[in-house]
Design an enzyme around this catalytic site. Structure first.
Site, PDB file in Angstrom:
ATOM      1  N   LYS A   1       0.868  -1.180   0.000  1.00 35.50           N
ATOM      2  CA  LYS A   1       0.000   0.000   0.000  1.00 35.50           C
ATOM      3  C   LYS A   1       0.913   1.241   0.000  1.00 35.50           C
ATOM      4  O   LYS A   1       1.212   1.811   1.043  1.00 35.50           O
ATOM      5  CB  LYS A   1      -0.916  -0.043   1.233  1.00 35.50           C
ATOM      6  CG  LYS A   1      -2.150   0.827   1.106  1.00 35.50           C
ATOM      7  CD  LYS A   1      -3.193   0.416   2.126  1.00 35.50           C
ATOM      8  CE  LYS A   1      -4.278   1.465   2.284  1.00 35.50           C
ATOM      9  NZ  LYS A   1      -5.096   1.730   1.110  1.00 35.50           N
TER      10      LYS A   1
HETATM   11  N1  PMP Z   1      -7.764  -1.900  -3.132  1.00 38.09           N
HETATM   12  C1  PMP Z   1      -7.218  -0.684  -2.988  1.00 38.09           C
HETATM   13  C2  PMP Z   1      -6.479  -0.100  -4.126  1.00 38.09           C
HETATM   14  C3  PMP Z   1      -7.369   0.024  -1.777  1.00 38.09           C
HETATM   15  O1  PMP Z   1      -6.851   1.242  -1.643  1.00 38.09           O
HETATM   16  C4  PMP Z   1      -8.106  -0.557  -0.725  1.00 38.09           C
HETATM   17  C5  PMP Z   1      -8.285   0.189   0.553  1.00 38.09           C
HETATM   18  N2  PMP Z   1      -7.215  -0.029   1.443  1.00 38.09           N
HETATM   19  C6  PMP Z   1      -8.641  -1.837  -0.916  1.00 38.09           C
HETATM   20  C7  PMP Z   1      -8.452  -2.475  -2.136  1.00 38.09           C
HETATM   21  C8  PMP Z   1      -9.400  -2.524   0.179  1.00 38.09           C
HETATM   22  O2  PMP Z   1      -8.512  -2.910   1.198  1.00 38.09           O
HETATM   23  P1  PMP Z   1      -8.992  -3.014   2.718  1.00 38.09           P
HETATM   24  O3  PMP Z   1     -10.150  -3.895   2.741  1.00 38.09           O
HETATM   25  O4  PMP Z   1      -7.812  -3.576   3.432  1.00 38.09           O
HETATM   26  O5  PMP Z   1      -9.311  -1.629   3.150  1.00 38.09           O
END
Ligand code: PMP
Length: 306
Positions: A159
């Site tokens: 991320k």
């Molecule tokens: N894909 C992307 C590109 C994101 O930014 C997020 C948000 N963090 C998600 C998927 C979903 O991830 P999560 O369920 O861990 O928030």
């Protein structure tokens, strides 16, 4: 929705006043996107604020750091405590939590190594990311003209701040075209994910979601939904999904910390299923919100602040 100011932000080990949490304009991160972040939710429960899947978020953050060759000067336990301290300092019953690690001020070459590793943790109140109605009525989305990053270009399993230029391009195009969010395909043309959400579809009673190698962020809500769905007796298939399978699906929904479980009611103006929230989406939402509301925690996903 503009940010609502809170009292304190945790900045390099100390709680400082919200307005004092500042960095220099020549910080490396500002120029080259050199940051790693997490988005975590803390929910209001009868036993006080509860952080959803903190352990999994911290693990993803440490893995993002490893991929981006950052050595964090704080341990997992220290970061966990810092998050709890920040929520307490801001006296919040429920909030969004944003830990951010970045390369700070030193030199401005592309090489990040000389620049110090800094970290902040902010918390604030955040409602429904895709609008108040999204959870029940769903959202209308389009397939983006932007693809997700190709393998071996940007590390999609991490991320990283810089990765979010791609999400921003998707978001701006979606808004300009009258949608609230978009779905990206990977560079091979298979369904990947939303700009800040993973995606699922339901077809003939089976649940499908793209695999990690379809250029997706390994979402923690995605992982939670897979667990809940399997426990409810559904077959969940992590496999490559052709674009047109979205159109013929009975139900499609986004998952994410911000979006939670949000139904998608149309894609490229093609109505999905009955054009509202489908029954399996609703069942999964109910199972999910039962946990986030603190009514049950059979997987040990909640960390209580008090
Ligand atoms: N894909 C992307 C590109 C994101 O930014 C997020 C948000 N963090 C998600 C998927 C979903 O991830 P999560 O369920 O861990 O928030």
């Amino acid at each position: 929705m503009a940010l609502e100011k809170e009292a304190k932000i945790w900045f390099n080990g100390k709680l400082v006043d919200w307005d004092e949490a500042k960095i220099h304009v020549l910080s490396h991160v500002l120029h080259y996107g050199s940051s790693i972040f997490e988005g975590i939710r803390c929910y209001k429960t009868e036993k006080g604020p509860a952080i959803f899947r903190l352990k999994a978020h911290l693990l993803r953050m440490l893995r993002s750091c490893k991929i981006y060759r950052i050595e964090l000067p704080y341990s997992r336990e220290e970061i966990k405590q810092a998050i709890i301290d920040t929520i307490k300092a801001n006296n919040l019953e429920e909030c969004y939590i944003r830990p951010l690690v970045f390369r700070g001020y030193d030199s401005l070459g592309v090489n990040p190594y000389p620049c110090p590793v800094e970290m902040v943790i902010a918390t604030w109140k955040w409602g429904r990311y895709l609008g108040e109605d999204a959870i029940e009525k769903g959202v209308a989305v389009k397939v983006s003209s932007w693809n997700r990053m190709a393998p071996n270009t940007f590390p999609f399993l991490a991320k990283l701040g810089g990765n979010y230029i791609n999400s921003q391009l998707m978001k701006m195009e979606a808004i300009s075209d009258g949608y609230s969010e978009a779905i990206a395909l990977d560079t091979f043309g298979y369904v990947s994910e939303g700009g800040g959400e993973n995606i699922f579809l339901v077809l003939e009673g089976k649940i499908y979601t793209p695999p990690l190698y379809a250029s997706i962020l390994p979402g923690i809500t995605r992982d939670s939904v897979i667990t809940l769905a399997k426990d409810l007796g559904y077959e969940v298939k992590e496999e490559l999904i052709p674009r047109e399978m979205l159109y013929i699906a009975d139900e499609v929904f986004f998952t994410g910390t911000a979006a939670e479980i949000s139904p998608i009611n149309s894609i490229d103006k093609i109505k999905i299923g009955g054009g509202g929230r489908g029954p399996i989406t609703k069942e999964l939402q109910e199972a999910f919100f039962r946990i986030t509301s603190g009514k049950e925690d059979k997987y040990g996903w909640l960390t209580f602040v008090k």
